[in-house]
Design a protein around this motif. Sequence first.
Motif, PDB file in Angstrom:
ATOM      1  N   GLN A  75       4.816  -2.505  -8.404  1.00 47.38           N
ATOM      2  CA  GLN A  75       4.204  -1.957  -7.305  1.00 47.38           C
ATOM      3  C   GLN A  75       4.892  -2.157  -6.136  1.00 47.38           C
ATOM      4  OE1 GLN A  75       1.786   0.655  -7.835  1.00 47.38           O
ATOM      5  NE2 GLN A  75       2.671   1.019  -5.566  1.00 47.38           N
TER       6      GLN A  75
ATOM      7  N   ASN B 119       6.633   0.225  -3.255  1.00 48.92           N
ATOM      8  CA  ASN B 119       6.265   0.183  -1.811  1.00 48.92           C
ATOM      9  C   ASN B 119       7.327   0.130  -0.906  1.00 48.92           C
ATOM     10  OD1 ASN B 119       3.773   0.397  -2.629  1.00 48.92           O
ATOM     11  ND2 ASN B 119       3.111  -1.789  -2.038  1.00 48.92           N
TER      12      ASN B 119
ATOM     13  N   ASP C 161       8.869   3.406  -0.855  1.00 49.31           N
ATOM     14  CA  ASP C 161       8.342   4.298   0.021  1.00 49.31           C
ATOM     15  C   ASP C 161       8.932   3.910   1.570  1.00 49.31           C
ATOM     16  OD1 ASP C 161       7.291   5.588  -2.213  1.00 49.31           O
ATOM     17  OD2 ASP C 161       5.538   4.451  -1.881  1.00 49.31           O
TER      18      ASP C 161
ATOM     19  N   LEU D 285       4.490  -3.169   5.380  1.00 51.90           N
ATOM     20  CA  LEU D 285       4.887  -2.803   3.832  1.00 51.90           C
ATOM     21  C   LEU D 285       4.788  -3.989   3.078  1.00 51.90           C
ATOM     22  CD1 LEU D 285       8.467  -1.094   4.321  1.00 51.90           C
ATOM     23  CD2 LEU D 285       6.301  -0.018   4.240  1.00 51.90           C
ATOM     24  N   GLN D 286       3.637  -3.844   2.141  1.00 52.25           N
ATOM     25  CA  GLN D 286       3.459  -4.770   1.037  1.00 52.25           C
ATOM     26  C   GLN D 286       4.721  -5.090  -0.015  1.00 52.25           C
ATOM     27  OE1 GLN D 286       0.774  -6.948   1.263  1.00 52.25           O
ATOM     28  NE2 GLN D 286       1.649  -8.210  -0.721  1.00 52.25           N
TER      29      GLN D 286
END
Length: 567
Positions: A61, A65, A68, A442-443
């Motif tokens: 994930q 991220n 993105d 941003l993670q």
Amino acid sequence: MRINYNISSIIARNALNNNDTRLSNSIQRLSSGLKINSAADDAAGLAISLKMNAQIKSLEQANRNANDGISVVNTADGAMSEMHSILQRMNELAIQSANGTNADSDRAQIQLEIDQLVDELDRIAETTQFNAQNLLDGSFAYKGYTNTENIKVMSYSDGVSSGTYSIKELKYYHYEDTIKDHSAYIDKSPEGETTHEDRYAAASADMIKDALVTEDEIVAGAGMKGFPDGAKVILEDENIVIKAENDFEVKLTLNNRKAIDASGVTTTSTATYLTTDCYKNITVTNQEGNVKYNVSELNIIKDWGTNKAMTGTPVSTSIHTGSTEEGLRHLTEDFADYFKSVDPDNEYSVTSCTVNETTGEITIGYKNVDDLADASILEKNYTFKLYQEGNKNPNGTIAQTKLTDYLYTHTDTVKTEYTVGDLADDTQNINLNLTGIGPMRLQVGANEGQVIQIEIPALQTVYLGVDDLDISTEEKATEAIDIIGDAINQLSSIRSKIGAYCNRIEHTITNLDTTEENMTAAYSRIMDVDMATEMTEYSTVQVLVESSTAMLAQANERPQSVLQLLQ
């Protein structure tokens, strides 16, 4: 021989049960492909594998991220690319407007396009979005607040750690000029009125004084942070900027719409006299009207402005008519040549120069060079007035009653001092609460705190310094070239920062891919069954099960032998 308790049968049955359990487990591992199917298989291994599996899913994930984040950065950079193109076009227009071949009406047409481009810059900054979130309007800039409405935090850099900083006192000097321009000629309009033009210069910031609270002055336990030692306060585009080493920069704006300390308001006036280009329209004529000098040769008006300030007091005989580099000479030499032309048999020296500001008369005192040492010999006087050509006087000139009639520009300067805080009263300190909050987070990791912050400053024209761009005159257009150049440099710096974010995130994605790969391999070693080994186990156990079944059958037949004893 026993009938009730067939021990051989019990032994064979237990062996069969054990082998059957092993066979069932082997079949489960072979059919699932997993070495650990339940906690009973390997409790510790299951606990480790579950944590690893959670981390692997988190890394997957985080990878999405980060991708993105790349999209966000590319979206912002694409919008800024177009803003760059607009600024380049504005620069072209400013250079075009600064050209002397353009009339004011031409510049007015160019100004129309400038205004539209300014509006488009604001529109792009305020409407560029990603996933319904504005990117360029300051939504993702560092947030900062102050305890006074007179000072606002515009922005601060990554090198500023969050906390509350204090300024004891801030003084800001602001000059606003009102400039009145008069034409070089005293022309008559059709209505018979003298024409002139007034214009107003833009307000400009001039000076700043500060009293920063540094790290050495912070009281322990006060909950404050100090400005780094050596921090300096400067002015940039009328913004107050506090700078120090290690990328420490805080940009403030001061509300200068009202004087905070009214007692600090002062007014000064300055005067600028006719430039050399205008001298050709001024002549010096004696009272009889039979001698005329061109002021481009007798450059005295400029000297009154710079050396005598129009006080009407005598002027030193050493006064220059202009710069010696331009080949101009002293006032004394100019008049000495004139007197020599009138009286070739004698040589004269100017001994005094007196100006009557009310009548506009200039009186020159002179003596024969041979008479200078004899105080008893009185000096002779020569009186004349200034005239300006271009009107319908019989002699083609018009006499002015005051020297101020030759004033080309007059500037009224209002100096306003703004004071925020009080050096003697700590309760009046200016506190800057720099939160460190605001950038897009941003993670990009599996754990808390593994983030990348993307800080995108506000890019409206007020922050770029081009919100009030004016190219309506040649002078203003020339100034606009530098203003637009600064805006281009500022935007280029932000785009460079955005590019650095993009490169960093790409490296982050590569690292996430590598970490996920290694974590998956470790997880596989714990969870995946070795099919070759397991097939060997399965074959062995299968034979044992069949053998155990046969032995159990044989053991169950043994009690039948007791019947032989009963016959």
